[in-house]
Structure formats: C-alpha cells, structure tokens
Design an enzyme around this catalytic site. Structure first.
Site, short mmCIF file in Angstrom:
data_model
loop_
_atom_site.label_atom_id
_atom_site.label_comp_id
_atom_site.label_asym_id
_atom_site.label_seq_id
_atom_site.Cartn_x
_atom_site.Cartn_y
_atom_site.Cartn_z
N CYS A 113 0.82 -1.22 0.00
CA CYS A 113 0.00 0.00 0.00
C CYS A 113 0.85 1.27 0.00
O CYS A 113 0.35 2.35 -0.28
CB CYS A 113 -0.94 -0.01 1.20
SG CYS A 113 -2.16 -1.33 1.06
N HIS A 254 -3.65 7.07 1.91
CA HIS A 254 -3.98 5.72 1.43
C HIS A 254 -5.39 5.38 1.92
O HIS A 254 -5.77 5.69 3.05
CB HIS A 254 -2.96 4.72 1.97
CG HIS A 254 -3.33 3.30 1.69
ND1 HIS A 254 -3.60 2.85 0.41
CD2 HIS A 254 -3.51 2.23 2.51
CE1 HIS A 254 -3.91 1.57 0.47
NE2 HIS A 254 -3.87 1.16 1.73
N ASN A 284 -10.05 -0.47 -1.18
CA ASN A 284 -8.60 -0.38 -1.09
C ASN A 284 -8.00 -0.99 -2.36
O ASN A 284 -8.05 -2.21 -2.54
CB ASN A 284 -8.14 -1.14 0.16
CG ASN A 284 -6.64 -1.07 0.38
OD1 ASN A 284 -5.89 -0.61 -0.50
ND2 ASN A 284 -6.18 -1.51 1.53
O1 UT7 Z 1 -4.09 -1.35 3.36
C1 UT7 Z 1 -3.26 -2.13 4.17
C2 UT7 Z 1 -3.46 -1.82 5.59
N1 UT7 Z 1 -4.72 -2.33 6.03
C3 UT7 Z 1 -5.45 -1.67 6.88
O2 UT7 Z 1 -5.07 -0.60 7.30
C4 UT7 Z 1 -6.75 -2.32 7.31
C5 UT7 Z 1 -6.78 -2.47 8.75
N2 UT7 Z 1 -7.96 -3.10 9.31
C6 UT7 Z 1 -9.26 -2.68 9.15
O3 UT7 Z 1 -9.57 -1.85 8.34
C7 UT7 Z 1 -10.29 -3.25 10.11
O4 UT7 Z 1 -9.65 -3.91 11.14
C8 UT7 Z 1 -11.33 -4.19 9.46
C9 UT7 Z 1 -12.26 -3.39 8.56
C10 UT7 Z 1 -10.62 -5.26 8.64
C11 UT7 Z 1 -12.18 -4.84 10.54
O5 UT7 Z 1 -12.80 -3.87 11.35
P1 UT7 Z 1 -12.80 -4.01 12.93
O6 UT7 Z 1 -13.60 -2.90 13.50
O7 UT7 Z 1 -11.36 -4.11 13.35
O8 UT7 Z 1 -13.61 -5.33 13.14
P2 UT7 Z 1 -13.15 -6.60 13.97
O9 UT7 Z 1 -11.98 -7.24 13.34
O10 UT7 Z 1 -13.06 -6.17 15.38
O11 UT7 Z 1 -14.38 -7.56 13.81
C12 UT7 Z 1 -15.57 -7.33 14.51
C13 UT7 Z 1 -16.53 -8.47 14.25
C14 UT7 Z 1 -15.91 -9.84 14.41
O12 UT7 Z 1 -16.88 -10.64 15.03
P3 UT7 Z 1 -16.73 -11.02 16.60
O13 UT7 Z 1 -15.42 -11.74 16.70
O14 UT7 Z 1 -16.72 -9.69 17.31
O15 UT7 Z 1 -17.92 -11.86 16.86
C15 UT7 Z 1 -15.76 -10.34 12.99
O16 UT7 Z 1 -15.87 -11.72 12.86
O17 UT7 Z 1 -17.01 -8.38 12.92
C16 UT7 Z 1 -16.89 -9.67 12.29
N3 UT7 Z 1 -16.69 -9.48 10.87
C17 UT7 Z 1 -17.68 -9.23 10.00
N4 UT7 Z 1 -19.01 -9.08 10.18
C18 UT7 Z 1 -19.74 -8.82 9.09
C19 UT7 Z 1 -15.50 -9.50 10.19
N5 UT7 Z 1 -15.73 -9.27 8.88
C20 UT7 Z 1 -17.06 -9.11 8.74
C21 UT7 Z 1 -17.90 -8.82 7.64
N6 UT7 Z 1 -19.23 -8.68 7.86
N7 UT7 Z 1 -17.42 -8.67 6.39
#
Ligand code: UT7
Length: 330
Positions: A113, A254, A284
């Site tokens: 990225c 980004h 992204n």
């Molecule tokens: O470009 C390279 C660098 N990358 C980044 O900077 C990206 C960094 N990460 C992110 O943008 C975020 O961490 C995500 C968008 C990937 C995830 O957001 P989050 O607020 O960190 O969510 P989370 O990982 O805390 O997940 C919350 C819940 C989980 O369920 P439990 O364990 O709380 O029951 C996941 O299983 O959301 C669940 N979940 C989803 N639910 C519905 C994960 N993906 C999905 C989905 N739809 N697509």
C-alpha cells in the site's frame, strides 16, 4: 531541482462489486461494511485476459494524453504493484510495450500500500539528479486475483484499479519537496502477507488447497498500527516543513479504512473537507489509491498552483511514509 507532478491519469474497470453483492456471497451486511470501513462498492476487472499491466498502460495513456506528451519521450517507467501480471518480465516492461515507450527503461517496485509513495520518491530522485526529464510513476493492482472471496474479514476491503503521474523537472520551490519513508519487517511480517506463489512456497496442489495464494490480514492488529503510523508520519511531515493546519490544502491518504483516514486528519487538525476520500467508490486498491485520489482532485479542478499536499500511506511490510508536494500548475 525538484520533480513536479505535471499530469495524472487513471484506469477503473467498468464492473462494480457492491456491498449488496457481498450480502449474497458471504455472511455480512452493507451496514457493517460501511460503518467499519467506509466502503460502498469497488471495481473488479473481470476480463481474465487482462491484468495489472493492462490497467497501468491505460492509466499511462491517459497521463500522456493529458500532458500532450508522446510515449517515446518517456525516459523511465516505475510500476508499484504487488499483483504483477507475472514475476517476469516486469509489469513496467509490459506497460512499455503496450504504450510504445520504446526509449524508456523501467522496473517494478513492491511496497504494497506504500508502493506508490516509494515509487514517487524514487522517480523524483532520478529527476533531481538530472538523469531523466520525463518519468511515469504508476500504481496498479488487480487485487481480485489474490483475494479469497470466502474470507469475509478481508474480501470486502479490496478493489482493482491503476493510476499514475508524470514527473518532470519543477519550477523553483515546487514539486516533491520532502519525504519520510519507513519499513518495519519485524513488526509487520506476521500480520499481512501472501505466503504462497513465491520461492519459499512455490505453487503446488498443497499450497492451493491451503489457500496460500491468497492474501492474509489480521485486520485488527494492522488497524492499530496503521492508525498510529499514518497519523504520526502526517504530523511529522507538517513539523518538518513548518506547516500548520491552515497551510495544508489537502491530505491525500492511502484508502484502507475511513476511520484510519479520519484519525489522521484529526491528528493534523484539519477538517474532512481537506481530505481526499474515494474509498466509498473503489475500496482499497493497494498501490493505486494515492494516484487515484490525486487524479480525482486534479480533474475536479481542486488543485491550485502552490497548494501544499501531504501524501501518506501505511501497509504490508509494514511499510509507511509521507511526502510533501507543492503543487505546480503547468
Ligand atoms: O491497506 C493495508 C493496511 N490495512 C489496513 O489498514 C486495514 C486495517 N484493518 C481494518 O480496516 C479493520 O480492522 C477491518 C475493517 C478489517 C475490521 O474492522 P474491525 O472494526 O477491526 O472489526 P473486527 O476485526 O473487530 O471484527 C468485529 C466483528 C468480528 O466478530 P466477533 O469476533 O466480534 O464476533 C468479525 O468476525 O465483525 C466480524 N466481521 C464481520 N461481520 C460482518 C468480520 N468481517 C465481517 C464482515 N461482515 N465482512
């Protein structure tokens, strides 16, 4: 002498993949995706006969046309990508062929990225030394080929696109004026990677069965590092260049997550009206996000001569950085 961005261009595949489309293939909702990421839809290059080189070549053609420059005038082509058409020849050589830049040399740069920022700074140095006069810096990724569409944590994040800029010698006081680039393989290597397809795990039935040809990201861990890293480097660019919030015309970040972008803007003390955001439309697109943002700002007539732009990125590696550009209207 510094390097000015004298033209921009992009290629966006026509097909859209919306959050509603994802509701049909994985357990997710439009509301979850929008509130956690800011993404509504992304573009996907469906044609299996076309890939990153095609998209980069189309973006390059637009750059050249906007500047009224012939492909034969290009000295160097740098392509930032983590999804090259193939390991070799380089995407840059394929782009050279597709656009007819027969007097150029070129190479690919793998910075995930942050690839475009790394490539921009690298290209600028070839202008600064006086070695070259016209350089195409392109960022492109066909992320849909390395995304596992059964992994709901990651598949909703990425899209396909390419975009780029032309670098030429700048007028005094303009162009790429400052940069800070970073990597931290120690912290980053275990959280965002693609294990298969390289020389460590060459493709076998086993690597494919284990889905090692797809990217893996521990989103929560990367998110925490990205929020700090991107905001820190943005603040560092302001301090190093004695810029206050009012001096900054635009933050060009980004596009990985709208919450990371908003935290960076807050740290800089600027409103979201001064932030380039298109993650809602494209997701992204890895190496393409920054030049895509630049091209949209440019096309919409938002960039004025002398505008101070801060470009920042954070991604796999970890890799991150910031660049200060004083925009030159040609
Ligand atoms: O470009 C390279 C660098 N990358 C980044 O900077 C990206 C960094 N990460 C992110 O943008 C975020 O961490 C995500 C968008 C990937 C995830 O957001 P989050 O607020 O960190 O969510 P989370 O990982 O805390 O997940 C919350 C819940 C989980 O369920 P439990 O364990 O709380 O029951 C996941 O299983 O959301 C669940 N979940 C989803 N639910 C519905 C994960 N993906 C999905 C989905 N739809 N697509």
């Amino acid at each position: 002498m510094k390097a000015a961005i004298t033209a921009t261009g992009k290629y966006l595949p026509p097909d859209k993949l919306t959050n509603k489309d994802f509701e049909k293939i994985i357990d997710t909702t439009d509301e979850w995706i929008q509130s956690r990421t800011g993404i509504r839809e992304r573009r996907i290059l469906k044609d299996p006969t076309k890939a990153t080189a095609f998209m980069c070549a189309e973006a390059a053609k637009e750059v050249l046309e906007r500047r009224g420059v012939s492909a034969e005038d290009i000295d160097l082509i740098i392509v930032a990508t983590i999804s090259p058409d193939m390991f070799f020849p380089s995407t840059a050589c394929l782009v050279q062929d597709l656009i007819g830049a027969k007097n150029a040399w070129g190479f690919d740069l793998s910075g995930a990225c942050s690839g475009f920022l790394y490539a921009l700074v690298t290209g600028a140095k070839f202008i600064e030394t006086g070695m070259h006069q016209k350089i195409l810096v392109l960022g492109g990724d066909k992320m849909s080929t390395i995304v596992d569409y059964s992994d709901r944590n990651n598949c909703i994040l990425f899209g396909d696109a390419a975009a780029g800029v032309l670098l030429e010698p700048a007028k005094d006081g303009y162009g790429v004026l400052d940069a800070r680039l970073y990597s931290d393989g120690t912290a980053g290597k275990n959280h965002l990677y693609m294990l298969g397809s390289g020389s460590l795990n060459p493709p076998t039935h086993d690597t494919v069965d284990k889905k090692m040809h797809y990217l893996f990201q521990d989103g929560k861990v990367v998110f925490k590092s990205a929020v700090i890293g991107m905001a820190d480097v943005a603040a560092e660019m302001m301090t190093r260049n004695s810029l206050t919030a009012v001096d900054v015309a635009y933050l060009v970040p980004h596009q990985a997550n709208l919450r990371i972008i908003a935290a960076t803007a807050e740290r800089m003390g600027i409103g979201m009206d001064k932030v380039a955001v298109n993650i809602d439309k494209y997701g992204n697109t890895t190496a393409a996000t920054l030049p895509l943002c630049l091209d949209e700002l440019n096309l919409e007539g938002n960039l004025a001569d002398g505008d101070n732009l801060i470009l920042v990125s954070y991604g796999a590696g970890y890799t991150w950085g910031g660049v200060f550009v004083k925009w030159q209207s040609i």
